[in-house]
Design an enzyme around this catalytic site. Structure first.
Site, PDB file in Angstrom:
ATOM      1  N   ASP A 114       8.222 100.374  28.554  1.00  0.00           N
ATOM      2  CA  ASP A 114       8.810  99.100  28.184  1.00  0.00           C
ATOM      3  C   ASP A 114      10.087  99.408  27.420  1.00  0.00           C
ATOM      4  O   ASP A 114      10.095 100.244  26.520  1.00  0.00           O
ATOM      5  CB  ASP A 114       7.847  98.301  27.303  1.00  0.00           C
ATOM      6  N   THR A 173      12.152  97.647  25.262  1.00  0.00           N
ATOM      7  CA  THR A 173      12.242  97.295  23.853  1.00  0.00           C
ATOM      8  C   THR A 173      11.170  98.028  23.057  1.00  0.00           C
ATOM      9  O   THR A 173       9.982  97.959  23.374  1.00  0.00           O
ATOM     10  CB  THR A 173      12.069  95.770  23.673  1.00  0.00           C
ATOM     11  N   ASP A 230       4.788  98.227  22.976  1.00  0.00           N
ATOM     12  CA  ASP A 230       4.450  97.864  21.606  1.00  0.00           C
ATOM     13  C   ASP A 230       4.268  96.371  21.430  1.00  0.00           C
ATOM     14  O   ASP A 230       3.858  95.911  20.379  1.00  0.00           O
ATOM     15  CB  ASP A 230       5.526  98.356  20.632  1.00  0.00           C
TER      16      ASP A 230
END
Length: 822
Positions: free
Chosen positions: A336, A338, A578
């Site tokens: 991912d 970000t 996250d």
């Protein structure tokens, strides 16, 4: 005071509908949930006196959350094993019928078991300390003040605040709801989030995907619906893995071979030969003990445990031991963007007005939007930092629409300072704008530079329902620059060098994500794809996933489907993330990796948590997994070669009706010098070899022919010695000659396995050879181990047979390597 401050202090926000209230003492049936009656719970939470009263009554969330097995469980798991039981019985027999030197194998087992207990205890201490560091603390409101506390300090009736990514830690009932959406998939298997209103039940183990609110704890401790979920999420486990299941399979086969062979050996030595009973028992035990590869299981556990300790020093929490192995087998890593390739923070670099909007007015809107969200995401936090809420008269928020990864936008309605009403949306331009809008071309150019662009639009209707964005009027473009992680480029380069495919999967614009990946040097970054154009057919999606490297505008459900598509093609997939939108994909991936700063939900489902939030730790995890798998595969060949030649020797002894050539002391010496000590060091050595499947098949391809060659060579030497020696000391001389051949052949197996050579490997092999030579030369050691070479013809014949066997070993290993190339 800002609305955020009002919210955290427990006061009611003016202009916002006051939430319904419920009784903190009411209970919910999690199986048949229903709304509770609207009795009162104070929005300021419990008082200190009420908390003390509940603690005195034992109404505390006292579920023992352990990150590892207890000391008792560690001792039991290492001591009470099938093979320790067999060896223990044989050891007791030998203590009564033979000298102490024939019972050395029992002391070796005690030492090995002790090492296993100590190493796992060290791993337990590491995991316990790391679990405390990684433990998420819920925000509880008491006496009108919100503060983070440990989950074990929650009491019945506590008012616990919730925001995106927060996990519900105890059962409760919603007291405040602000577009609160909760995902209960970890409990029910249903992926769709559930919209919660005041009075609705919430269950421990679920987590917030959008909105915010607070709930009152109605069940705590062991009464909670999913009280064991948190404990299981961080447990020190030895669960199924290819390595451990493969070793279990090997041990099962060994048991089947060992039982009939041992029975035949017992009958042969005690009945057929009719020799001295004590000596017969000793030689029978000497034939049975080496069949048991007891050290293999122990060494695997020790290698895993030491791996956990090593990674723990790098602030990497391994929640399941085989995760180390699993990540070493991974051939596709899904990242991912970000929080993984970029840091959590962003900066506003530019605001571009659209449709003649006034710049000062836009700044007021952005400031009001920032103040309306008590739990801003990274994008909104950048706007808050750039346009903080003024200290003077502020806009009054009348309705809020928190950001949702499914919608791709957030919003709020205000009564402005002059009394006018307005509603605003902030989110993805390609979602809020029609496909042919001219502003998209300008946005595309910004995305190509790796910049993130949000659209501020004025809503024309209510901020409720799926049509809230319909007819929105574009007002401004907010250009954000993401902070790249300094270690991301090196990590991506490492995976490329290791032939691990990297896929960037993000909810952001595909072009923008591709630009960021390109800056970091990701191979294939130019192949970007908007996930809204992904094929729905699983096979076509798998092909698309293999052909492209960067995907944007990916929904949480699509992330899950992408992982499944890759797995359908035989890939071992690791997923990092996250955010709460990564949870479903993390759960379905072969290995889930979460950042320590990520949401509690992601940490709960991930097998590996990077507590230092450093993506650069992943290569260390991969390297540790490869070290464990590669080295255990090597040393397993040593252990199983011994098992094969021990079984073969026993069969040959039974068939030829001769005395078993060895006493336990002889095989204890050989096992220690050619297997035990070398295997311990080799199992902990660096190893960058890529993990390969079919562990059992690969080990048996080498250990079976090696054991057969060693067994035949040893027995040939034994027969030669039987025809050469006569008299009362003949059996001892025959045993010494056979022991010499078996040691030399076993040493050559070690020589092959120790390749490629380094200085310490050469020293290790040479030291084992020197130790055996010392035993043959020192008189008291000769007597202790009953080893004395007689004459020169038979000993040199034994050496010659060993040389021929070593040549056969080299030929066989090379033949197997050519026939079954890596």
């Amino acid at each position: 005071m800002t609305q955020r401050a009002l919210r955290s202090s427990g006061e009611h926000t003016p202009g916002r509908p006051r939430p319904a209230r419920i009784d903190a003492g009411s209970e919910l049936d999690p199986v048949h949930p229903m709304k509770l009656p609207g009795t009162v719970v104070r929005t300021s939470g419990l008082t200190a006196a009420e908390v003390a009263e509940r603690i005195a009554r034992g109404e505390v969330n006292d579920v023992p959350v352990r990150s590892s097995r207890s000391v008792r469980e560690i001792v039991r798991a290492n001591v009470f094993t099938r093979f320790n039981l067999i060896i223990g019985v044989l050891w007791l027999i030998m203590l009564f019928v033979a000298p102490i030197q024939d019972s050395l194998f029992g002391f070796v087992i005690i030492a090995n078991t002790g090492i296993g207990i100590v190493q796992e205890w060290r791993a337990k201490k590491t995991l316990d300390s790391l679990a405390v560091i990684g433990e998420a603390k819920p925000t509880v409101r008491r006496d009108g003040v919100a503060a983070e506390i440990s989950t074990s300090e929650i009491v019945l009736g506590d008012l616990i605040e919730l925001g995106p990514g927060d996990k519900v830690v105890v059962d409760g009932a919603v007291a405040e709801a602000d577009n609160l959406e909760i995902d209960e998939s970890l409990l029910t298997g249903e992926a769709d989030p559930v919209l919660k209103q005041a009075g609705d039940p919430v269950m421990s183990g679920s987590f917030v995907v959008a909105g915010g609110g607070a709930f009152s704890a109605t069940k705590v401790g062991r009464e909670a619906y999913a009280a064991q979920l948190a404990e299981e999420a961080s447990r020190f486990t030895l669960v199924q893995s290819e390595l451990r299941s493969g070793i279990s399979t090997i041990l099962k086969y060994v048991t089947w071979m060992m039982v009939p062979t041992a029975i035949g050996l017992i009958i042969s030595q005690l009945v057929v030969k009719n020799t001295n009973v004590r000596d017969s028992i000793a030689r029978t035990v000497g034939g049975i003990v080496p069949m048991i590869p007891e050290g293999l299981v122990l060494l695997t556990s020790v290698a895993f445990a030491i791996g956990v300790v090593r990674l723990g020093r790098k602030q990497c929490l391994v929640q399941e031991l085989p995760a180390i192995e699993g990540l070493a087998r991974v051939d596709v890593v899904c990242l991912d963007k970000t929080g993984t390739l970029t840091e959590g923070g962003m900066d506003v670099t530019e605001v571009r007005a659209l449709n003649g909007a006034d710049d000062p007015y836009i700044r007021q809107v952005l400031s009001a939007l920032g103040a309306s969200d008590p739990r801003p995401n990274a994008s909104l936090q950048a706007i808050i930092d750039a346009y903080p809420s003024p200290n003077g008269e502020a806009w009054r928020c009348t309705q809020a629409l928190p950001f949702s990864s499914a919608r791709k936008y957030s919003g709020a309605a205000f009564v402005e300072a002059d009394g006018r009403s307005s509603a605003w949306l902030l989110g993805a331009p390609d979602v809020l704008l029609p496909d042919q809008d001219p502003a998209l071309d300008e946005i595309e150019q910004l995305n190509e530079q790796g910049l993130r662009v949000l659209l501020l639009a004025r809503a024309q209707g209510e901020l409720e329902g799926p049509e809230s964005a319909a007819g929105a009027v574009p007002t401004a473009l907010i250009v954000l620059e993401q902070r790249l992680r300094s270690d991301a480029a090196d990590t991506l380069r490492y995976f490329a060098d290791q032939r691990v495919a990297t896929k960037v999967i993000s909810g952001d614009n595909a072009v923008s994500v591709g630009a960021v990946a390109g800056k970091l040097g990701l191979p294939g970054a130019e192949h970007t794809l908007d996930a809204r154009r992904l094929p729905t057919d699983p096979d076509e999606m798998a092909t698309t996933m293999e052909e492209n490297a960067v995907f944007g505008r990916v929904t949480p459900q699509q992330k899950r489907e992408m992982v499944a598509a890759l797995q359908s093609r035989g890939h071992t997939v690791a997923m990092t993330g996250d955010g709460v939108n990564d949870v479903l994909a993390l759960k379905d991936a072969d290995i889930g990796v979460s950042m320590g700063s990520g949401s509690e939900a992601t940490r709960a489902v991930a097998q590996i948590v990077l507590l230092n939030n450093s993506f650069a730790t992943l290569p260390s995890v991969v390297a540790e997994g490869r070290r464990v798998i590669g080295n255990i595969t090597r040393v397993a060949t040593l252990f199983l070669t011994k098992t094969v030649y021990s079984v073969l020797l026993a069969i040959l002894v039974v068939c030829f009706q001769v005395e078993y050539p060895f006493l336990p002391r002889h095989l204890t010496l050989l096992s220690t010098l050619t297997i035990g000590v070398p295997a311990f060091f080799l199992a902990l050595a660096p190893n960058k070899e890529r993990a390969r499947p079919h562990f059992v098949r690969r080990v048996m391809r080498y250990s079976v022919p090696s054991g057969v060659i060693a067994g035949i060579a040893t027995f040939v030497t034994y027969l030669v010695a039987r025809h050469s020696y006569t008299g009362t000391g003949a059996l001892g001389a025959e045993t010494s000659a056979a022991t010499l051949t078996l040691f030399l052949v076993s040493m050559w197996v070690l020589v092959i396995i120790a390749r490629p050579y380094t200085w310490w490997r050469i020293v290790l092999v040479a030291s084992m050879g020197a130790a055996f030579l010392i035993v043959l030369m020192v008189p008291w050691l000769q007597n202790f181990f009953a080893l004395k070479l007689v004459g020169t013809v038979v000993p040199w014949t034994a050496v010659g047979i060993a040389v021929v066997a070593a040549a056969a070993l080299e030929f066989t290993w090379r033949l197997v390597s050519r026939r079954f190339p890596v």
